[in-house]
Scaffold this motif. Structure first.
Motif, PDB file in Angstrom:
ATOM      1  N   ALA A  78       0.814  -1.289  -0.017  1.00 18.62           N
ATOM      2  CA  ALA A  78       0.021  -0.022  -0.055  1.00 18.62           C
ATOM      3  C   ALA A  78       0.725   1.512   0.242  1.00 18.62           C
ATOM      4  O   ALA A  78       0.446   2.238  -0.573  1.00 18.62           O
ATOM      5  N   ALA A  79       2.034   1.200   0.732  1.00 12.85           N
ATOM      6  CA  ALA A  79       2.854   2.410   0.660  1.00 12.85           C
ATOM      7  C   ALA A  79       3.769   2.509  -0.741  1.00 12.85           C
ATOM      8  O   ALA A  79       4.420   3.228  -0.677  1.00 12.85           O
ATOM      9  N   GLY A  80       3.720   1.214  -1.447  1.00 11.12           N
ATOM     10  CA  GLY A  80       4.438   1.598  -2.828  1.00 11.12           C
ATOM     11  C   GLY A  80       5.831   0.872  -2.375  1.00 11.12           C
ATOM     12  O   GLY A  80       6.843   1.221  -3.451  1.00 11.12           O
ATOM     13  N   ALA A  81       6.410   0.380  -1.459  1.00 11.42           N
ATOM     14  CA  ALA A  81       7.506  -0.118  -0.976  1.00 11.42           C
ATOM     15  C   ALA A  81       7.581  -1.374  -1.433  1.00 11.42           C
ATOM     16  O   ALA A  81       7.891  -2.434  -0.439  1.00 11.42           O
ATOM     17  N   LEU A  82       7.483  -1.985  -2.782  1.00 17.72           N
ATOM     18  CA  LEU A  82       7.622  -3.231  -2.856  1.00 17.72           C
ATOM     19  C   LEU A  82       9.124  -3.844  -2.962  1.00 17.72           C
ATOM     20  O   LEU A  82       9.105  -5.015  -2.698  1.00 17.72           O
ATOM     21  N   VAL A  83      10.139  -3.075  -3.045  1.00 16.85           N
ATOM     22  CA  VAL A  83      11.490  -3.619  -2.662  1.00 16.85           C
ATOM     23  C   VAL A  83      11.657  -3.948  -1.394  1.00 16.85           C
ATOM     24  O   VAL A  83      12.118  -5.155  -1.304  1.00 16.85           O
ATOM     25  N   GLU A  84      11.103  -3.137  -0.695  1.00 15.07           N
ATOM     26  CA  GLU A  84      11.051  -3.805   1.021  1.00 15.07           C
ATOM     27  C   GLU A  84      10.382  -4.871   1.112  1.00 15.07           C
ATOM     28  O   GLU A  84      10.938  -5.831   1.923  1.00 15.07           O
ATOM     29  N   ALA A  85       9.175  -5.094   0.502  1.00 15.47           N
ATOM     30  CA  ALA A  85       8.385  -6.331   0.552  1.00 15.47           C
ATOM     31  C   ALA A  85       9.172  -7.520   0.054  1.00 15.47           C
ATOM     32  O   ALA A  85       9.241  -8.483   0.803  1.00 15.47           O
ATOM     33  N   PHE A  86       9.698  -7.400  -1.062  1.00 19.93           N
ATOM     34  CA  PHE A  86      10.806  -8.723  -1.461  1.00 19.93           C
ATOM     35  C   PHE A  86      11.760  -8.759  -0.524  1.00 19.93           C
ATOM     36  O   PHE A  86      12.261  -9.877  -0.461  1.00 19.93           O
ATOM     37  N   ALA A  87      12.438  -7.901   0.058  1.00 17.23           N
ATOM     38  CA  ALA A  87      13.293  -7.947   0.970  1.00 17.23           C
ATOM     39  C   ALA A  87      13.058  -8.798   2.111  1.00 17.23           C
ATOM     40  O   ALA A  87      13.878  -9.434   2.761  1.00 17.23           O
ATOM     41  N   ALA A  88      11.714  -8.403   2.595  1.00 15.32           N
ATOM     42  CA  ALA A  88      11.333  -9.029   3.735  1.00 15.32           C
ATOM     43  C   ALA A  88      11.156 -10.364   3.446  1.00 15.32           C
ATOM     44  O   ALA A  88      11.646 -11.521   4.253  1.00 15.32           O
ATOM     45  N   LEU A  89      10.489 -11.095   2.398  1.00 14.89           N
ATOM     46  CA  LEU A  89      10.512 -12.172   1.915  1.00 14.89           C
ATOM     47  C   LEU A  89      11.790 -12.964   1.895  1.00 14.89           C
ATOM     48  O   LEU A  89      12.031 -14.339   2.054  1.00 14.89           O
ATOM     49  N   ARG A  90      12.559 -12.105   1.217  1.00 14.67           N
ATOM     50  CA  ARG A  90      14.272 -13.091   1.082  1.00 14.67           C
ATOM     51  C   ARG A  90      14.706 -13.181   2.490  1.00 14.67           C
ATOM     52  O   ARG A  90      15.446 -14.185   2.767  1.00 14.67           O
ATOM     53  N   ASP A  91      14.538 -12.192   3.486  1.00 13.26           N
ATOM     54  CA  ASP A  91      15.138 -12.439   4.923  1.00 13.26           C
ATOM     55  C   ASP A  91      14.253 -13.276   5.423  1.00 13.26           C
ATOM     56  O   ASP A  91      14.760 -14.220   6.278  1.00 13.26           O
ATOM     57  N   ALA A  92      13.094 -13.880   5.265  1.00 10.70           N
ATOM     58  CA  ALA A  92      12.080 -14.919   5.782  1.00 10.70           C
ATOM     59  C   ALA A  92      12.395 -16.128   5.212  1.00 10.70           C
ATOM     60  O   ALA A  92      11.898 -17.235   5.720  1.00 10.70           O
ATOM     61  N   ARG A  93      13.263 -16.389   4.309  1.00  8.95           N
ATOM     62  CA  ARG A  93      13.491 -17.472   3.397  1.00  8.95           C
ATOM     63  C   ARG A  93      12.364 -18.150   2.956  1.00  8.95           C
ATOM     64  O   ARG A  93      12.114 -19.353   3.131  1.00  8.95           O
ATOM     65  N   GLN A  94      11.644 -17.353   2.306  1.00 13.24           N
ATOM     66  CA  GLN A  94      10.581 -17.803   1.577  1.00 13.24           C
ATOM     67  C   GLN A  94      10.455 -17.664   0.010  1.00 13.24           C
ATOM     68  O   GLN A  94       9.858 -16.645  -0.520  1.00 13.24           O
ATOM     69  N   PRO A  95      11.448 -18.417  -0.810  1.00 15.07           N
ATOM     70  CA  PRO A  95      11.533 -17.891  -2.290  1.00 15.07           C
ATOM     71  C   PRO A  95      10.311 -18.474  -2.977  1.00 15.07           C
ATOM     72  O   PRO A  95      10.027 -17.658  -3.942  1.00 15.07           O
ATOM     73  N   ASP A  96       9.561 -19.236  -2.702  1.00 11.17           N
ATOM     74  CA  ASP A  96       8.314 -19.533  -3.434  1.00 11.17           C
ATOM     75  C   ASP A  96       7.387 -18.516  -3.178  1.00 11.17           C
ATOM     76  O   ASP A  96       6.671 -18.095  -4.088  1.00 11.17           O
ATOM     77  N   THR A  97       7.113 -17.869  -2.026  1.00 12.27           N
ATOM     78  CA  THR A  97       6.346 -16.738  -1.860  1.00 12.27           C
ATOM     79  C   THR A  97       6.876 -15.713  -2.581  1.00 12.27           C
ATOM     80  O   THR A  97       5.854 -14.886  -3.195  1.00 12.27           O
ATOM     81  N   ALA A  98       8.080 -15.267  -2.631  1.00 14.16           N
ATOM     82  CA  ALA A  98       8.513 -14.192  -3.391  1.00 14.16           C
ATOM     83  C   ALA A  98       8.169 -14.337  -4.837  1.00 14.16           C
ATOM     84  O   ALA A  98       7.869 -13.464  -5.554  1.00 14.16           O
ATOM     85  N   ALA A  99       8.327 -15.493  -5.190  1.00 14.92           N
ATOM     86  CA  ALA A  99       8.108 -15.624  -6.667  1.00 14.92           C
ATOM     87  C   ALA A  99       6.662 -15.584  -7.004  1.00 14.92           C
ATOM     88  O   ALA A  99       6.105 -14.950  -8.218  1.00 14.92           O
ATOM     89  N   MET A 100       5.700 -16.189  -6.195  1.00 15.31           N
ATOM     90  CA  MET A 100       4.309 -16.009  -6.606  1.00 15.31           C
ATOM     91  C   MET A 100       3.799 -14.641  -6.264  1.00 15.31           C
ATOM     92  O   MET A 100       3.037 -14.130  -6.973  1.00 15.31           O
ATOM     93  N   PHE A 101       4.591 -13.809  -5.536  1.00 17.33           N
ATOM     94  CA  PHE A 101       4.233 -12.414  -5.104  1.00 17.33           C
ATOM     95  C   PHE A 101       4.496 -11.674  -6.353  1.00 17.33           C
ATOM     96  O   PHE A 101       3.684 -10.764  -7.009  1.00 17.33           O
ATOM     97  N   LEU A 102       5.575 -11.922  -7.197  1.00 16.37           N
ATOM     98  CA  LEU A 102       6.081 -11.336  -8.273  1.00 16.37           C
ATOM     99  C   LEU A 102       5.018 -11.731  -9.332  1.00 16.37           C
ATOM    100  O   LEU A 102       4.359 -10.718 -10.049  1.00 16.37           O
ATOM    101  N   LEU A 103       4.502 -12.975  -9.673  1.00 17.51           N
ATOM    102  CA  LEU A 103       3.638 -13.249 -10.461  1.00 17.51           C
ATOM    103  C   LEU A 103       2.324 -12.499 -10.120  1.00 17.51           C
ATOM    104  O   LEU A 103       1.517 -12.196 -11.150  1.00 17.51           O
ATOM    105  N   ALA A 104       1.681 -12.649  -8.915  1.00 18.19           N
ATOM    106  CA  ALA A 104       0.467 -11.883  -8.617  1.00 18.19           C
ATOM    107  C   ALA A 104       0.466 -10.376  -8.983  1.00 18.19           C
ATOM    108  O   ALA A 104      -0.383  -9.896  -9.694  1.00 18.19           O
ATOM    109  N   CYS A 105       1.598  -9.894  -8.577  1.00 17.13           N
ATOM    110  CA  CYS A 105       1.877  -8.325  -8.824  1.00 17.13           C
ATOM    111  C   CYS A 105       1.661  -8.055 -10.312  1.00 17.13           C
ATOM    112  O   CYS A 105       0.933  -7.053 -10.813  1.00 17.13           O
TER     113      CYS A 105
END
Length: 1325
Positions: free
Chosen positions: A1233-1260
């Motif tokens: 909502a704040a437009g900080a998608l870079v920080e969102a992907f960084a949070a998924l990377r730090d949480a070690r969820q590569p599958d969610t990061a990829a699905m998040f990319l597809l959904a966006c």
């Protein structure tokens, strides 16, 4: 103090609890439903895990006794389970630690009456860790029992527990350390609950209204807790009842006992409001209270209506603003919150214990829980359902065309609300008769008339088209399923062992086969017949009004049982009742009916293996012999002083003579014995030669007399004759040991006495032997079943009077040395035991059936390893089970296979993949497209065709489908209902599939994230579009002031539409981010506090009014402060500052100084109000965030800030939610909502969820492409990973390398997952 169980082995190698006993009040209503749908509850000393969807038992986790207990029999008993809680830990995506049981998603915490907490691993069914206070470990009598448990989030998941009456403890479930303690004595803590909006926050409620609010802070050693205590008012009636109970129980109970042990019928329950933060709902026996944590006051107190039974349990509906309250009398009351107020109205009363088909007295309801996983899956189906698809079923007026309805957005919202009104809620209740009830609650509303009225009113854009649910919703409850376990306390056990002479009940000469059934007699007079292959109660018969004292099989389809009751008349005596129960017809036929009471009660029943004859033993009365024909006939009475009688078992086949012979192992005692036939009535008995073969149609029984004499009688037709065996040369009569147990299988008779001696004798050769077990007296002896090829025919199970047992092999050279000894059974005492007779091969293990004193039915599987020196016996768990319906719980799969299924559901698989054959498609209640199965050789054709760019390895989905093929063939992936739901969502976009996969695997917060993601991206696009439109002209001060005036003037605008939309899916309130939602929710809460007075309450009300921009009301409230009040001058200063229009520069300077001084003196709210008075909203929001008022800061920003200023507030809020509250999904939605998608992907990377990061990319990409297919704004970025991929994302600073890294990281994750899947073995249970 904590202790770890040995890794790699189960806690109970020899025990597997087949069926638990019924739960009781002593279990304290312990029940919990996991996020992925499994139910766990306490029953006696066991934790029962069941699947409510298929109504099947998953497993039983018996709690072992305390290792610190003494060696006495009573100390070895396992205590009652008093609380159970599933871990909220989701399915880990970190493949490097997926096998660590201490981070498993299948952990379960169970507390017991002795103050111990066991952390179970459901997969291995072993205790990972024991949590026990050091102060209470010294003596079992001083242990503080567990009242309630709750998982709390800090840096990791911690466990909060109530020990004893008033001690609150915080445990680390990895290291086992006690991190924090709080003693609230003399209060009585009742329950503890976690805040759904903030997992660090938990509240504990006391019986007197004491409320402790605590937050587990991050950092340090995890023992830092912020606390605040409150006192709930308005419970005077319940408090007086508690005082009476305290007086009655003073001195009768231990001071260390928990509240449910001290006051078993006094309940105080707590829950957080699912739609409003900081709002609590509490029930006491006679009141329903709504409490505001921010104000520390009671908002409403509703007394229990007259004629209603006391409150027992409280369950909130997470999707609708409803409360479900269970009452002590087994009824369910439904309460709905009045719109715009914190006042609940009773809108329904239902029965949780139907009056038809239940026993008398009516069983009690012990616990109530809600299946949250079902509601989450339903939410996804409703959110992604097109309203135009269901308009025809809701609007019955043919004059309104479908096109006009589809064009009306407002009407679509109305239709959606009407669908929500028909929302289904699944409840689970547990009763003390061993039954689990699956209830479905649906709302009944006549929506057609209201819909037609709104359609025929105004135009398509008219604001008058609204529909408010102001009237109470009528609810209907339906019973969808029932799981029947053991209904009452066990008293006896019977296992069928028909001989070759037993015939089928329907007639003919075919022998009756052994059946996999066990009959159990109960204290309530019912007979429960258990199917051991399915681990379920097959049928239950209500036969007696008194406890069943004895139970025997007649063949394999009839049961005979007896009970007796003492007559209280002058004559006294006993009323004996004997009943024959037919399993096929269900008829109960009593026999031996007498008009008058008898002098002696029945002592025992002994049925022959064919079921033709029955011996009835009385206390101090002759034994009766009955022929069990269709109408039982008494053959004769035997007036001898019998101590024990046992019929012969079916003859054993001859063993293989490769081992030591029977004659070389037995002692040759060749001493004469007195002939017992001299003591019998020889006039009607005939002598038979012991060397001759026994007639196949005759059956014999052995007996012992009080003087130690032995004998064998043979029954042939209606004649009873003395079977003269070859006697040993010496008598078995003992001067100091009375024979108390006997077993007879031709040609061996085995006896046990009250001194622990075991003697056996061959009636054909006269050989005999004996040994002493060095134990207490022997109560029961059972021969193990023998099949052709067995080396030994002398294995026996011996039950002692101390309720322990042992297994001996009489064919071994030293039976005592080679025995399997159970000096103290783990966790329960043995009430009765017998062998199962379904063994057909000598390589199959022996199975011993045990009825525990805790009313549990358990099986022991005994493997016999034959060696040259004898038999070595070892035990292992029996785990084979037949399931009539596949167990569709993917979370029980091995972790790698569960992740594989999650990936397949996310990428999209055709619904036809779930269907085994087309023959089943005609009976399904839904339509599934693409039912033509693809070629098995090309599994890639099962995946849906997608226009989205590919990410990761394109070969991996086919490999994962191969891994999941065994589960698909077993039909245990998804049931038909969920396959139908997935079929309706699979083509509705990637976000729908991602949300469905998250809900199936119990990750409810992630499912909410995917539901909100399209709205968050739409919010971002709208803000960017507005920014581009307004960039051409700067905003003037007058425009800002007019916007503020419009905002103030709109305060009277009804928040009902916003609130109704927010309440539409209640859990989504946890991820609210838009300005309208935040402002509307804050505006609604103002009305809740309008009647509150007091200086502190006025300060908080002023703060709320300023947050929503209602300065006029804030000034009026400040000026209402009386002159004698301590806050008069600060309030006057703020009122002047807010209402003045003096020089702006001087005013700003003065206000900044005053505000800084107020902040320095800890009066931050006043300083923030002054900043708002001069328009410094950004600084005010920063100060609010620094003070920890994150929601208030967001509300203030939603009211006054726009564009990047509002985004900065949201982004800082997201960082706090991520790093402090550890809620990654809520943080992600705020980042988006704040437009900080870079920080969102960084949070998924730090949480070690590569599958969610990829699905998040597809959904966006998909959502942005659909929202602006042809537009190219200044925020759009087109990134190409290769010649086949092209991503369009609404951001500027995500570079090409970032997208490639996400794709490569996901591909590496997929390949590692495939390797782990190949190494894992499929498990279906």
């Amino acid at each position: 103090m904590a202790s770890r169980s040995p890794r790699g082995a189960r806690s109970h190698d020899a025990w597997d609890c087949l069926l638990p006993g019924p739960p009781s009040r002593s279990n304290g209503g312990a029940a919990d439903c996991s996020n992925f749908g499994l139910l766990a509850y306490g029953a006696g000393s066991c934790v029962v895990v069941a699947d409510p969807r298929s109504m099947q038992l998953v497993c039983i986790l018996p709690m072992p006794p305390s290792p610190a207990a003494s060696a006495s029999a009573h100390a070895s008993l396992a205590p009652f389970v008093t609380s159970v809680r599933w871990t909220p830990q989701p399915l880990l995506r970190d493949l490097s630690s997926h096998e660590d049981p201490f981070t498993s998603h299948l952990r379960l915490a169970a507390g017991d009456r002795q103050g111990r907490i066991a952390i179970w691993d459901l997969r291995s069914r072993q205790v990972l860790l024991w949590l026990d206070l050091e102060a209470s470990s010294s003596s079992s009598s001083g242990r503080m029992g567990i009242q309630d448990l709750c998982w709390v989030r800090s840096d990791s998941w911690l466990l909060a527990a109530i020990h004893g009456p008033s001690l609150l403890v915080l445990w680390d479930t990895v290291t086992g350390r006690c991190l924090w303690k709080y003693d609230a004595s003399p209060e009585y803590f009742s329950c503890i609950r976690r805040d759904p909006f903030d997992a660090r926050h938990f509240c504990t409620l006391g019986l007197r209204g004491f409320l402790l609010s605590a937050i587990a802070l991050s950092g340090g050693d995890g023992g830092s807790v912020s606390m605040q205590d409150h006192r709930i008012t308005g419970i005077s009636d319940s408090s007086s009842d508690l005082q009476k109970l305290e007086k009655d129980s003073s001195g009768s109970a231990s001071s260390l006992s928990p509240a449910h042990a001290l006051f078993p019928l006094f309940f105080a329950r707590l829950c957080f409001s699912p739609v409003s933060k900081s709002i609590l709902v509490a029930t006491f026996p006679k009141e329903l209270i709504v409490f505001d944590l921010n104000y520390g006051t009671t908002l409403s107190a509703i007394p229990l209506p007259r004629g209603f039974s006391k409150f027992m349990d409280l369950v909130p509906d997470q999707d609708r603003d409803l409360l479900y309250c269970a009452h002590v009398d087994g009824k369910l009351s439904i309460w709905k919150r009045k719109e715009g107020e914190q006042l609940h109205i009773l809108c329904g009363m239902e029965e949780l214990m139907p009056s038809i088909g239940t026993s008398v007295p009516t069983p009690a309801v012990l616990a109530l829980t809600l299946r949250q996983s079902e509601s989450s899956v339903q939410n996804i189906g409703r959110v992604f359902t097109n309203p135009s698809d269901i308009q025809t079923s809701l609007v019955e007026d043919p004059s309104n065309s479908q096109a006009s309805l589809a064009e009306d957005d407002t009407l679509s919202k109305i239709l959606n609300k009407e669908i929500d009104a028909a929302l289904k809620t699944c409840l689970i209740s547990i009763s003390d008769d061993g039954k689990i009830w699956n209830w479905l609650l649906t709302s009944e509303r006549d929506v057609s008339d209201s819909t037609k009225e709104q359609v025929s009113g105004n135009g398509t854009n008219s604001p008058s088209i609204t529909l408010k649910l102001t009237e109470p919703v009528s609810m209907k409850i339906s019973l969808m399923g029932q799981l029947h376990l053991l209904s009452s306390t066990l008293t006896t056990l019977a296992v069928p062992s028909p001989s070759l002479t037993a015939t089928l009940a329907r007639g003919g000469n075919n022998p009756a086969p052994a059946v996999p059934l066990i009959a159990l007699g109960t204290q309530g007079g019912t007979i429960d017949v258990v199917d051991i292959s399915a681990s379920a109660v097959a049928v239950s018969f209500s036969v007696h009004n008194n406890p069943i004292r004895g139970l025997r099989w007649l063949g394999n389809s009839r049961l005979v049982s007896f009970s007796y009751g003492q007559v209280n008349d002058k004559g006294g005596g006993f009323t004996n009742r004997l009943v024959v129960t037919c399993l096929r017809s269900g008829l109960n036929r009593p026999f031996r009916l007498l008009q008058k009471p008898e002098r002696a009660p029945i002592r025992a029943l002994r049925a022959s293996s064919s079921g033709r004859y029955l011996l009835i033993l009385f206390r101090d009365a002759p034994v009766e012999v009955w022929a069990m024909t269709k109408t039982p006939i008494m053959l004769r009475s035997l007036a001898l002083p019998f101590t024990v009688l046992e019929w012969t078992l079916p003859s054993a086949p001859r063993p293989i003579q490769s081992g030591p012979s029977r004659e070389s192992l037995a002692s040759k005692e060749q001493i004469s014995t007195p002939n017992t036939s001299a003591n019998t009535s020889s006039t009607e008995s005939k002598v038979a030669n012991s060397d001759s073969t026994v007639d196949d149609t005759s059956e014999s029984f052995a007996f012992a007399l009080v003087n130690g004499a032995l004998g064998v009688f043979e029954v042939h037709g209606r004649r009873i004759r003395d079977f003269r065996p070859k006697w040993p040369s010496t008598s078995f009569a003992s001067s100091d040991g009375l024979i108390t147990a006997m077993a007879y299988r031709l040609p061996h008779v085995v006896m046990g006495d009250r001194l622990g001696n075991i003697r056996w004798w061959d009636v054909t050769t006269g050989l005999s032997s004996s040994f002493n077990t060095h134990r207490e007296g022997i109560r029961r002896i059972k021969f193990s079943p023998v099949v052709p090829g067995d080396r030994s025919r002398g294995r026996i199970a011996v039950l002692f009077y101390d309720n322990t047992f042992s297994i001996f092999d009489l064919d071994s050279s030293d039976p005592l040395a080679n025995a399997l000894l159970q000096p103290q059974s783990p966790g329960t005492l043995v009430l009765e035991l017998d062998w199962l007779t379904r063994r057909t091969d000598r390589n199959e293990p022996l199975v011993l059936c045990i009825a525990g004193a805790d009313s549990s039915l358990r099986l022991i599987e005994v493997n016999i390893s034959d060696t040259k020196t004898g038999s070595i016996t070892k035990s292992r768990v029996l785990n084979e089970r037949f399931r009539p319906v596949p167990l569709c719980v993917p979370m029980l799969f091995p972790t790698a296979h569960a992740l594989a299924l999650r990936t397949i559901l996310q990428l999209g698989v055709k619904p036809s993949w779930f269907i085994l054959n087309n023959a089943t498609t005609g009976i399904l209640p839904y339509q599934i497209p693409d039912l033509v199965p693809a070629s098995p050789s090309d599994l890639r054709s099962f995946m849906i065709e997608s226009t989205l760019p590919s990410v990761g390895d394109i070969v991996v989905p086919e490999l994962l489908l191969k891994v999941l093929e065994p589960y698909r063939r077993e039909g245990c992936i998804l049931d038909e209902e969920r396959v139908g739901l997935y079929a309706s969502l699979v083509n509705k976009g990637s976000a729908a599939r991602f949300a469905f996969a998250a809900a199936i695997f119990g990750e409810l917060s992630e499912a909410l994230f995917w539901l909100q993601l399209p709205h968050a991206l739409s919010h971002l696009l709208e803000r960017s579009e507005n920014k581009s439109q307004q960039s051409s002209k700067p905003a003037s001060i007058s425009e800002a002031e007019s916007a503020l005036l419009n905002r103030i003037a709109s305060r009277e605008r009804s928040a009902g539409s916003i609130t109704s939309e927010a309440v539409k899916y209640g859990q989504l309130n946890m991820m609210a981010f838009s300005q309208e939602e935040l402002w509307g929710k804050a505006n609604e809460q103002i009305a809740w506090h309008a009647k509150l007075d007091g200086e502190e309450a006025i300060q908080k009300r002023v703060h709320e009014l300023i947050s929503v921009g209602d300065l006029e009301a804030a000034v009026a409230l400040l000026l209402s402060t009386p002159p004698e009040g301590s806050q008069f001058y600060p309030n006057a200063l703020r009122a002047v500052a807010l209402s003045s229009a003096v020089s702006r520069s001087l005013h700003e300077l003065a206000v900044k100084v005053v505000a800084a001084n107020m902040v320095r003196t800890d009066n931050s709210l006043s300083g923030i109000h002054l900043l708002c008075a001069v328009g410094r909203y950004q600084e005010a929001c920063s100060q609010l965030q620094d003070a920890g008022c994150w929601t208030d800061a967001a509300t203030l920003a939603a009211t006054h800030l726009r564009g990047s200023d509002y985004s900065r507030v949201l982004q800082r809020w997201a960082g706090y939610v991520l790093h402090s509250e550890h809620n990654i999904w809520r943080a992600l939605i705020l980042y988006v909502a704040a437009g900080a998608l870079v920080e969102a992907f960084a949070a998924l990377r730090d949480a070690r969820q590569p599958d969610t990061a990829a699905m998040f990319l597809l959904a966006c990409h998909e959502i942005y492409s659909q929202a602006s297919p042809n537009s190219q704004t200044d925020v759009e970025t087109s990134i190409t990973v290769d010649e086949k991929q092209s991503f369009q994302l609404p951001l500027r600073n995500l570079v090409d390398e970032d997208i490639k890294a996400i794709s490569e990281f996901y591909g590496e994750y997929q390949r590692k997952l495939v390797h782990l899947c190949m190494d894992a073995t499929p498990t279906f249970d």
